[in-house]
Design an enzyme around this catalytic site. Structure first.
Site: not given
Lengths: 129, 357, 247
Positions: B7, B23
């Site tokens: 990740h 994000r």
């Protein structure tokens, strides 16, 4: 396998001394004793009033004893403590939601104080003050 | 088993995940110069707003790989918990952060002492998800009659070489339900599957536990071996691999496997013995690590989460296949392959960023 | 990195050898950013392999590492050593039987949880072809807070009511019942009523509020229970006024 889960004893008398929040809780609960006692004093007062002017005067006299004054101050403190702590949690117990917005807790608490003030004013008005 | 997802945005030290959602809301990744470095890795142009499949919303494997390259170039930020880049959410403002990412604010403030309203969050790629697992069919059945698997331990092959975020929910909800229903149906049929082989296996498992309890010499510790395994898997089979790094880790893992025989249990209790549990887990993890390394060695190409610096191209001709690692007691697993079944989505070139418009 | 030595006093209990639990002290070199769980893991990995406790995610999501830390129920992965004195007393969660060391038996909680039917009870099953279930943001907002419960049972460890009467359904289970009762897709309130609105349910709660104080996700079970009391009281009086009303 020899499981033997151990159950710890819980004190039935002193548990509430363990954490400050338990003490605060007990103080709120104990306030009912003082409020109950105060109610008893008021009932005695009513009985004395029905007994005539002399009895009523003696009753008023006895209220001025230091012990009596101390008791009333204590009862007032507990009553206020109960009121404030209780009103403070009302937004949790009675949340009000409009659409996606939540009515701010302060408004709900404020509404309770306002209600309290109004009822008190009404009582005072009826009492002819 | 060679596909292990990193990740791209975990907290240094703890590895706590900072969700893709941050994000998605518009958080940006910058290097030590405050530069949105992802534009250098085919993910640009750097729009000021979030766009699907571009920049910070590119796929996890590409983002983790970009970090590796930035790190090689010395453009990451050095911290006591390793190198990091910055995930900057400040431009979203306090209200938006509290509304959409309250947990991120809480995690960052608590665990790295950074309030994302006022400062960028230090992040780095962290090992996240094993795309491979116990081979199952679409009903969560394994090759062993009566054994069902679902979730991260299973491989029903919905992830390919680079899993998409939240697909673990599908693995749990869809295939978990199928596994449960299938197992219940089998139990209702009341057919015993306890054949002789299974009974022998059970006895062997009992022996394994008994041996751990009786072992007195050697004095290898579970925690020590586990740390060494973590280190060698990270350095040799991490975001990028080579024949050389994998072979080195393979040798280390074989050594760890040998030393595992000298693991001594301090805890001899029969009740909630986590020393025993951790020893058994380590045993299994050593097997898994072997399967990862040997599958990765055999796959001489780069695909998704498996990136070989010595074989950088994807090779559909030779490797559009599932690797199947078979356990061999005391040795490296053997590897064979099964063709990938292509249904609706044809494998194509992976294009991200501006070219995708 | 700053290192500080902390004494962990951990309550130990092995049912095979110990008559009753007793404290054992470990001196642990802690780093500035450690949580109590890191310190306990240090004990396990370096000092004493026989220590048993539960943990998994290390990020306050799985809810398995709850312990009494200096008398307060906390997730040990969210309790920072930097906020603690140099002696930290660690005990298994209060109000649950101790299985071993810091591991408690949570069967009772699991039973309570199941008893409130903590799942959607829809009016009717909807076929996949009939499309998605629709819920507005306002409808979601009504109960969203109560979906954040991670079943860590800290609230049970904090609740004096549960300590004194184990029949009490307890904070987390009642909060979850409330969560489903408030859900626009759910019609199970009547089905939960027997357990929830009973003497061992909401009426056992005297609003100490400790559950909400210790909740790591601000679920506020105490608030949920008071709301359920009000709803249930309204139901009762409405029932008196309109006895034929279908609940």
């Amino acid at each position: 396998m020899s499981r033997r889960p151990y159950r710890r004893a819980v004190s039935t008398t002193s548990w509430w001394l363990a954490r400050p929040r338990y003490i605060r809780y007990m103080a709120r609960e104990v306030s009912c004793v003082f409020i109950g006692a105060y109610t008893a004093v008021v009932v005695v007062g009513l009985v004395r009033l029905s007994d005539g002017a002399a009895a009523w005067g003696a009753f008023l006299e006895s209220l001025q004893a230091p012990v009596s004054v101390a008791f009333h101050l204590l009862a007032l403190a507990f009553a206020l403590y109960h009121t404030v702590t209780w009103f403070n949690v009302t937004p949790k117990a009675m949340p009000v939601q409009f659409g996606e917005a939540q009515l701010p807790g302060g408004v709900i608490i404020g509404a309770h104080y306002t209600g309290w003030a109004l009822v008190s004013a009404l009582v005072l008005f009826l009492a002819g003050v | 088993m060679e596909f292990v997802q990193y990740h791209p945005t975990g907290l240094p030290g703890t590895g706590i995940l900072i969700t893709e959602g941050s994000r998605g809301e518009g958080g940006i990744l910058v290097n030590k110069d405050g530069y949105r470095y992802l534009q250098d890795y085919g993910l640009g142009p750097p729009d000021p707003w979030p766009r699907n499949k571009a920049m910070e919303l590119g796929p996890r494997d590409r983002l983790s790989q970009a970090f590796w390259h930035e790190n090689q170039k010395g453009r990451t930020i050095d911290t006591p918990h390793g190198d990091v880049v910055h995930l900057d959410l400040r431009h979203l403002g306090e209200k938006r952060i509290d509304e959409c990412l309250p947990m991120i604010r809480d995690l960052a403030t608590s665990y790295v002492g950074v309030d994302p309203v006022h400062a960028p969050i230090p992040v780095r790629p962290v090992v996240h998800y094993t795309m491979g697992g116990i081979d199952t069919d679409i009903d969560a059945k394994t090759r062993i009659e009566g054994l069902f698997a679902a979730g991260e331990c299973a491989c029903v092959s919905i992830n390919g070489a680079n899993r998409l975020g939240s697909n673990s929910l599908t693995e749990l909800l869809v295939f978990g339900a199928r596994a449960g229903l299938g197992a219940a149906r089998l139990a209702e049929a009341e057919v015993s599957h306890a054949d002789e082989a299974a009974i022998r296996e059970q006895a062997a498992a009992g022996d394994r536990v008994g041996r751990l309890f009786r072992n007195t010499g050697g004095g290898e510790s579970v925690a020590g071996l586990r740390r060494e395994m973590n280190a060698t898997m990270e350095s040799g089979a991490g975001i990028y691999r080579t024949e050389e790094s994998l072979s080195r880790s393979c040798a280390v893992m074989n050594d760890i496997r040998r030393r595992y025989a000298d693991v001594v249990l301090e805890d001899k209790s029969n009740v909630y013995n986590t020393d025993l549990i951790q020893a058994l887990e380590l045993d299994a993890m050593i097997d898994i690590a072997g399967a990862v390394i040997v599958s990765a060695l055999a796959r001489r190409e780069s695909r998704g989460a498996h990136q070989r610096l010595d074989h950088e191209r994807r090779d559909d001709e030779a490797y559009l296949k599932h690797s199947l690692a078979h356990y061999v007691a005391g040795e490296d697993p053997t590897i064979d392959y099964r063709d990938v079944v292509i249904t609706r989505s044809e494998p194509g070139e992976r294009v991200y960023g501006g070219a995708h418009k | 990195m700053n290192e500080r030595h902390v004494d962990l006093e951990i309550l130990r209990y092995d049912p095979e050898t110990d008559e009753e639990p007793a404290f054992q002290t470990y001196r642990v070199p802690c780093q500035e950013d450690w949580v109590v769980l890191d310190a306990v893991n240090y004990v396990k990995d370096v000092l004493d392999r026989t220590l048993s406790y539960r943990w998994s995610c290390h990020m306050a999501v799985c809810g398995s590492c709850g312990m009494m830390i200096n008398g307060e129920p906390m997730l040990s992965c969210k309790a920072f050593v930097r906020d603690m004195p140099d002696r930290i007393r660690i005990e298994p969660l209060a109000n649950f039987p101790i299985e071993r060391d810091l591991v408690v038996v949570t069967d009772d909680f699991m039973d309570k949880l199941a008893s409130v039917k903590p799942y959607l009870i829809p009016r009717e099953e909807k076929a996949i072809e009939d499309g998605a279930h629709v819920q507005t943001p306002a409808q979601l907002k009504k109960f969203k807070q109560y979906t954040l419960c991670i079943n860590c049972t800290l609230c049970y460890a904090a609740c004096p009511q549960y300590a004194h009467d184990q029949n009490f359904t307890g904070p987390a289970a009642l909060a979850l019942a409330h969560r489903y009762n408030l859900d626009s897709q759910d019609v199970g309130r009547g089905a939960r009523e027997d357990v929830v609105a009973s003497n061992a349910g909401i009426w056992e709660c005297s609003f100490v509020g400790a559950c909400s104080d210790v909740c790591p996700h601000e679920v506020d079970p105490a608030g949920a229970i008071q709301q359920t009391k009000i709803a249930s009281t309204v139901d009762y009086f409405m029932g008196l006024l309109t006895p034929e009303r279908d609940r």
